[in-house]
Scaffold this active site. Structure first.
Site, PDB file in Angstrom:
ATOM      1  N   SER A 144       0.847  -1.187   0.000  1.00 39.67           N
ATOM      2  CA  SER A 144       0.000   0.000   0.000  1.00 39.67           C
ATOM      3  C   SER A 144       0.879   1.232   0.000  1.00 39.67           C
ATOM      4  O   SER A 144       2.032   1.190   0.464  1.00 39.67           O
ATOM      5  CB  SER A 144      -0.908   0.021   1.237  1.00 39.67           C
ATOM      6  OG  SER A 144      -1.574   1.258   1.381  1.00 39.67           O
ATOM      7  N   TYR A 157      -2.040  -0.381  10.103  1.00 38.12           N
ATOM      8  CA  TYR A 157      -2.042  -0.749   8.684  1.00 38.12           C
ATOM      9  C   TYR A 157      -0.737  -0.326   8.017  1.00 38.12           C
ATOM     10  O   TYR A 157      -0.103  -1.113   7.294  1.00 38.12           O
ATOM     11  CB  TYR A 157      -3.244  -0.071   8.020  1.00 38.12           C
ATOM     12  CG  TYR A 157      -3.407  -0.316   6.545  1.00 38.12           C
ATOM     13  CD1 TYR A 157      -4.006  -1.490   6.084  1.00 38.12           C
ATOM     14  CD2 TYR A 157      -3.014   0.632   5.614  1.00 38.12           C
ATOM     15  CE1 TYR A 157      -4.193  -1.708   4.729  1.00 38.12           C
ATOM     16  CE2 TYR A 157      -3.195   0.423   4.254  1.00 38.12           C
ATOM     17  CZ  TYR A 157      -3.778  -0.746   3.811  1.00 38.12           C
ATOM     18  OH  TYR A 157      -3.967  -0.963   2.474  1.00 38.12           O
TER      19      TYR A 157
END
Length: 324
Positions: A144, A157
């Site tokens: 990501s 995350y």
């Protein structure tokens, strides 16, 4: 003809959202696809969705990527049933939204277990099979932009995705001698429909839901998930080392590399506009938030909400009962 035609592919997190679309894209290019996920009902719905709406057939396998023995069985069964394992996409994961004081250490462990150790287990169990691939194995790990630069209120995350980024880069370097290519995939925001359904929110959950679902759904900030899946499969097919999706994500990654201190200062300013949080009190799934959390106060937020809800229905985030 695609270079992937006739190959055997395994996609973790393949029952919904981006994983479902990657599985469909691989099948469209002639792969024999095994879609793996934890929920057997979601897998059944995904297989039916692909069969009836896209005209493709996929194998399904129940597997929790946090369990290395389960991943070992997944790869062995796929190799036995399809003759080989040539392409593996590690996509499984979770996302938690909230200030660090509201998410707590357990959420960091959960993110690392699902995202990083899930990718690690998938990689370690896939590599022996990929080395035996007659065409040279291909492995892709879904990271990501949040793993390339820290994003406030997404720290569990970001930390887990940063570890995935390092894993993908290191594996690419080490496995090249065996003919295996490892592609690090770093998407920005995508309209997968996950935000309003499966994302987890802490602190002032309704306000966290409001800002995150808004930016996740806006066309100028987020990417169409079907286009993202096609570009990811293109990168795997062409054996690219790394791909960063969305112009905003590419600009952010480059700017952070050139001016990390300034990037951090800008992120600090952004964080001041995000909701304040309290002590950890448990996270709330997006689909359980109602009322003010889903009441848009502007046309842009309403548009983002509509696009998120449509994506959720189309990409099996709620199951076929919701999507008709």
């Amino acid at each position: 003809m695609s270079d992937l035609e006739g190959l055997s592919a395994v996609v973790t997190g393949g029952s919904r959202g981006l994983g479902l679309l990657i599985a469909r894209e691989l099948a469209d290019r002639g792969c024999r696809v095994t879609a793996a996920a934890r929920d057997p009902h979601e897998l059944d719905e995904a297989a039916e969705l692909l069969r009836t709406r896209a005209g493709v057939e996929v194998r399904t396998a129940v597997c929790d990527v946090r369990d290395r023995e389960a991943v070992r069985k997944l790869m062995a069964d796929a190799a036995r049933d399809t003759g080989s394992v040539d392409v593996v996409i590690g996509n499984a994961g979770i996302i938690q939204v909230g200030p660090v004081g509201a998410v707590g250490a357990d959420e960091f462990r959960s993110a690392m277990d699902s995202i990083f150790f899930g990718a690690l287990n998938t990689s370690l169990e896939a590599l022996p099979h990929l080395r035996r691939s007659s065409t040279g194995g291909r492995l892709a790990l879904i990271g990501s932009i949040g793993g390339l630069l820290a994003v406030p209120h997404l720290l569990p995350y970001s930390c887990a995705k940063a570890a995935v980024a390092a894993l993908a880069e290191g594996l690419h370097e080490e496995q090249a001698r065996y003919g295996i290519t490892v592609t690090a995939v770093h998407p920005g925001l995508m309209r997968t429909g996950s935000a309003p359904v499966h994302a987890l929110f802490g602190g002032d959950a309704e306000r966290e839901f409001a800002w995150f679902s808004a930016i996740a759904g806006l066309p100028l900030l987020s990417m169409d998930a079907e286009r993202a899946a096609a570009r990811i499969v293109n990168a795997v097919e062409r054996r690219r080392t790394r791909i960063v999706l969305t112009p905003v994500a590419r600009a952010g990654a480059k700017f952070h590399g050139l001016a990390p201190v300034l990037t951090t200062r800008l992120s600090t300013l952004v964080a001041r506009f995000l909701p304040e949080g309290g002590a950890p009190s448990g996270l709330v799934e997006g689909q359980d938030l109602a009322g003010p959390a889903r009441t848009a106060r502007s046309r842009l937020r309403r548009l983002a909400g509509v696009l998120n809800e449509r994506a959720a229905d189309r990409f099996n985030q709620r199951g076929r009962a919701a999507s008709g």
